[in-house]
Design a protein around this motif. Structure first.
Motif, mmCIF file in Angstrom:
data_model
loop_
_atom_site.group_PDB
_atom_site.id
_atom_site.type_symbol
_atom_site.label_atom_id
_atom_site.label_comp_id
_atom_site.label_asym_id
_atom_site.label_seq_id
_atom_site.Cartn_x
_atom_site.Cartn_y
_atom_site.Cartn_z
ATOM 1 N N THR A 74 0.572 -0.906 0.028
ATOM 2 C CA THR A 74 0.236 -0.129 -0.178
ATOM 3 C C THR A 74 1.102 1.125 -0.324
ATOM 4 O O THR A 74 1.163 2.124 -0.784
ATOM 5 C CB THR A 74 -1.139 0.209 0.932
ATOM 6 N N ILE B 175 0.844 3.415 -3.050
ATOM 7 C CA ILE B 175 0.654 4.877 -3.078
ATOM 8 C C ILE B 175 2.302 6.110 -2.591
ATOM 9 O O ILE B 175 2.278 7.159 -3.800
ATOM 10 C CB ILE B 175 0.245 5.508 -1.144
ATOM 11 N N ASN C 146 -4.778 13.328 -5.121
ATOM 12 C CA ASN C 146 -5.849 12.789 -4.909
ATOM 13 C C ASN C 146 -5.908 12.034 -4.489
ATOM 14 O O ASN C 146 -5.728 10.843 -4.787
ATOM 15 C CB ASN C 146 -6.463 12.305 -5.886
ATOM 16 N N TRP C 147 -5.782 12.824 -3.104
ATOM 17 C CA TRP C 147 -5.512 11.328 -1.659
ATOM 18 C C TRP C 147 -6.413 10.023 -0.961
ATOM 19 O O TRP C 147 -5.756 9.683 -1.388
ATOM 20 C CB TRP C 147 -5.357 11.747 0.045
ATOM 21 N N ILE C 148 -7.674 10.244 -1.895
ATOM 22 C CA ILE C 148 -9.193 10.007 -1.606
ATOM 23 C C ILE C 148 -8.329 8.605 -2.341
ATOM 24 O O ILE C 148 -8.890 7.948 -1.977
ATOM 25 C CB ILE C 148 -10.047 10.476 -1.364
ATOM 26 N N ARG C 149 -8.511 8.866 -3.873
ATOM 27 C CA ARG C 149 -8.076 8.369 -4.771
ATOM 28 C C ARG C 149 -7.513 7.269 -4.942
ATOM 29 O O ARG C 149 -7.535 6.275 -5.066
ATOM 30 C CB ARG C 149 -7.906 8.974 -6.266
ATOM 31 N N PHE D 5 -5.795 6.203 -2.419
ATOM 32 C CA PHE D 5 -5.727 5.686 -1.147
ATOM 33 C C PHE D 5 -6.232 4.699 -1.630
ATOM 34 O O PHE D 5 -6.444 3.247 -0.978
ATOM 35 C CB PHE D 5 -5.841 5.715 0.319
ATOM 36 N N ALA D 6 -7.581 5.143 -2.473
ATOM 37 C CA ALA D 6 -8.506 3.931 -2.715
ATOM 38 C C ALA D 6 -7.988 2.682 -3.635
ATOM 39 O O ALA D 6 -7.806 1.454 -3.628
ATOM 40 C CB ALA D 6 -9.735 4.580 -2.954
ATOM 41 N N SER E 145 -7.946 -1.239 -2.881
ATOM 42 C CA SER E 145 -8.157 -2.149 -3.043
ATOM 43 C C SER E 145 -7.481 -2.882 -4.223
ATOM 44 O O SER E 145 -7.230 -4.808 -3.711
ATOM 45 C CB SER E 145 -9.303 -1.497 -3.933
#
Length: 151
Positions: free
Chosen positions: A101, A105, A115-118, A120-121, A125
């Motif tokens: 992970t 990242i 875009n941190w959310i994208r 990490f997601a 996943s």
């Protein structure tokens, strides 16, 4: 164009030798007859890379006047190679899920994603899906030595 084709030919040579050296991976008696063993993924990587190199050689339409990579491209490549080296060093201590992970990242950041959310997601996943796949094939991925300290 010559520099671009030369680089692709060198990569093709590297992956052909990688495929040849994959045959030296030793298997125990029980693993020889199984569908998935220690040679499976190296073979898949080798075959995929060889196919991609051949496709690049056949279908490339690079501009012959612009074959030199930019300075930022070279810096990114060196950073990604360094990141891959660090991934190998940290894998035993942090375990597959955490290290992978962080690796993904960090690679996204090097390649310009913000875009941190994208990030990490996608990283979470991909890693969880791969872990589930390996678990369903009864391939053990160690959680790392830090997990033993916590327990």
């Amino acid at each position: 164009m010559a520099g671009f084709r030369l680089g692709t030919l060198l990569l093709l040579l590297v992956f052909l030798s990688y495929g040849y050296l994959t045959t030296d991976i030793r298997l125990d008696f029980w693993a020889e007859s199984e569908l998935f063993n220690a040679r499976t993924f190296p073979y898949l990587i080798c075959i995929t890379a060889i196919i991609l190199c051949v496709l690049i050689l056949v279908f490339s339409k690079a501009d012959p006047l612009n074959v030199m990579p930019s300075r930022t491209g070279i810096v990114r490549a060196v950073l990604l190679l360094s990141l891959t080296f660090l991934y190998g060093l940290c894998l035993d201590q942090l375990g597959f899920m955490v290290t992978s992970t962080i690796f993904l990242i960090s690679a996204f950041i090097i390649l310009g994603e913000r875009n941190w959310i994208r990030m990490f997601a996608i990283a979470a996943s991909v890693v969880v899906t791969f872990w589930i796949l390996m678990d369903s094939l009864d391939i053990y991925l160690a959680p790392g030595s830090w997990w033993e300290i916590l327990n």
